[in-house]
Design a protein around this motif. Structure first.
Motif: not given
Length: 138
Positions: A1-30
Motif C-alpha cells: 500500500m502506498a503511503r499517503p501524500k502530503t498536502p504539498e505533494q497532493k497540490s503538486a499533482c493537482i497542479g500538474r494535472i491542470i498544467e497537462l490539461t491546458r497543454q493538451h486540451g483534454r486529459l483522461t484519467v488513464k
C-alpha cells in the motif's frame, strides 16, 4: 500500500494535472495515471478536486478539458460523420461495378425475335463500360 501524500505533494499533482490539461486540451484519467504514476482512484479524486477549483472543466467520464470550447470541439469531432477519405474511392468503384452489372443484366435480357441481339443492348453495354470508368456521371 502506498503511503499517503502530503498536502504539498497532493497540490503538486493537482497542479500538474491542470498544467497537462491546458497543454493538451483534454486529459483522461488513464493518461494522467500513466504520466504521474498514480493509482486510478487517486487520479479520479485529484480530477474532482481540479475541476472543483474551476481552472479546468470535467465532462462526464471523458476527462478534463481546458475550457468549454475544448468540450464543444471534442463533441463536434466525436459526433460528426465524415466519410473516411481512404475508403471513399473503394466504395465509389464498388458502387460503379454494381451499377454496371445491373446495366449488363438489362442488356442481356433484351432479345429480338429469332434470338439475335437487340440494338439497345450494344448501347447498354457501352454505358456499363462508362459506369466502370466513372465517365457516366461527369
Amino acid at each position: 500500500m502506498a503511503r499517503p501524500k502530503t498536502p504539498e505533494q497532493k497540490s503538486a499533482c493537482i497542479g500538474r494535472i491542470i498544467e497537462l490539461t491546458r497543454q493538451h486540451g483534454r486529459l483522461t484519467v488513464k493518461q494522467a495515471s500513466a504520466i504521474l504514476g498514480l493509482n486510478r482512484s487517486t487520479t479520479e479524486k485529484y480530477f474532482r478536486e481540479a475541476a472543483a477549483g474551476g481552472e479546468v472543466v470535467r465532462h462526464g467520464r471523458l476527462g478534463l478539458f481546458r475550457d468549454q470550447r475544448a468540450i464543444i470541439d471534442f463533441d463536434l469531432q466525436r459526433y460528426s460523420y465524415r466519410r473516411p477519405p481512404a475508403t471513399a474511392p473503394a466504395i465509389d468503384s464498388f458502387m460503379a461495378e454494381v451499377r454496371a452489372q445491373g446495366v449488363e443484366m438489362f442488356a442481356n435480357s433484351l432479345k429480338v425475335a429469332g434470338g439475335g441481339e437487340h440494338p439497345y443492348s450494344l448501347v447498354a453495354n457501352d454505358f456499363a463500360a462508362q459506369l466502370r470508368q466513372g465517365a457516366a456521371y461527369e
